[in-house]
Design an enzyme around this catalytic site. Structure first.
Site, PDB file in Angstrom:
ATOM      1  N   GLU A  81       5.344 -13.838   1.690  1.00 40.33           N
ATOM      2  CA  GLU A  81       6.577 -14.585   2.257  1.00 40.33           C
ATOM      3  C   GLU A  81       6.233 -15.253   3.603  1.00 40.33           C
ATOM      4  O   GLU A  81       7.077 -15.823   3.946  1.00 40.33           O
ATOM      5  CB  GLU A  81       7.532 -13.674   2.223  1.00 40.33           C
ATOM      6  N   GLU A 112      -4.727   5.149  -6.826  1.00 38.63           N
ATOM      7  CA  GLU A 112      -4.176   5.653  -5.514  1.00 38.63           C
ATOM      8  C   GLU A 112      -5.016   6.740  -4.978  1.00 38.63           C
ATOM      9  O   GLU A 112      -4.902   7.307  -3.762  1.00 38.63           O
ATOM     10  CB  GLU A 112      -2.620   5.994  -5.421  1.00 38.63           C
TER      11      GLU A 112
END
Length: 269
Positions: A81, A112
């Site tokens: 953004e 992960e």
């Protein structure tokens, strides 16, 4: 582990399946109201990070987020953004997630747990000592994040860690620990809830404050936003109307001429 993993402690609410919908939502909202207060407690640490980033951005430095699952996705969301909102190049704030881009939409099994992969992911962007790496992990134990933080520190790169477990390995490893204690989750262990919300608030604060400090905001306006759709062109036009005291058609013409609100205001004042 020699610390209390608060994110895994039992919820303050039980027998959830016996509640009606309104009660579920009310109790969930009661828990959510604790999040902003928890974030307020770590403003001094966020301040330290933002001030450090401001100095490094002046030297061409960048901000990297690393995370897995919800935490990784939130970092990518925040990074994505920045260009449209503040007109900064995509490469100045970068979000990386364990498992790569596939993991943005779908879980990548065991990604992960790889302690080695974060550093190659960072090296793909030619990371250097002007940059800052922020690891995000509610548990504070995610191997992908811990491995990346350790490797970055070894190379002399400043690190920060956003976690919801005070005293966690991530908090101990990072140069700037940001430990947001939101308490137990509404659904026990579901850190996409309060923990994720707190991380989103912290990330909003970090990049918005940074962008203000480096001059990407004027007054309270996003004067460097990219004019990528009709809504943003209209918003930019109205900013120019307000800033220069001209009517809509004149402001729109100036926006098209100069390409940004800031350039129009700077040139026409």
């Amino acid at each position: 582990m020699n610390y209390i993993k608060i994110t895994e402690t039992p919820s303050n609410h039980d027998n959830l399946e016996q509640l009606d919908t309104a009660s579920i939502l009310q109790k969930m909202n009661e828990e959510d109201q604790k999040v902003a207060a928890a974030v307020a407690e770590v403003i001094p640490q966020i301040t330290k990070l933002v001030d450090t980033l401001t100095e490094r951005f002046a030297r061409g430095g960048r901000l990297f987020y690393i995370g897995a699952g919800t935490s990784g996705r939130l970092g990518i969301l925040d990074a994505s953004e920045i260009p449209p909102t503040f007109g900064m190049p995509h490469e100045r704030v970068v979000g990386l997630i364990a498992g790569g881009d596939t993991a943005i939409r779908k879980a990548v099994e065991n990604a992960e747990d790889d302690t080695q992969q974060a550093w190659p992911d960072l090296m793909a962007h030619d990371i250097n000592s002007n940059d800052v790496v922020v690891g995000i992990a509610a548990s504070g134990t995610t191997p992908y994040v811990l491995g990346g933080i350790a490797a970055a520190k070894e190379k002399g790169i400043l690190t920060a860690g956003i976690t919801n477990n005070p005293g966690s390995p991530l908090a101990k490893a990072a140069d700037i620990p940001i430990e947001i204690n939101v308490g137990p989750e509404f659904v026990t262990g579901s850190t996409r809830m309060k923990s994720g919300t707190s991380q989103k608030l912290a990330l909003n604060m970090i990049t918005t404050a940074l962008m203000i400090r480096i001059g990407r905001v004027k007054g309270n306006k996003m004067v460097n936003m990219q004019m990528t759709n009709t809504k943003l062109v209209d918003r930019g036009t109205r900013y120019i109307m307000e800033g220069l005291g001209v009517d809509y058609s004149v402001a729109e013409a100036l926006l098209k001429k100069h390409g940004s609100v800031k350039k129009a205001l700077d040139a026409e004042r």
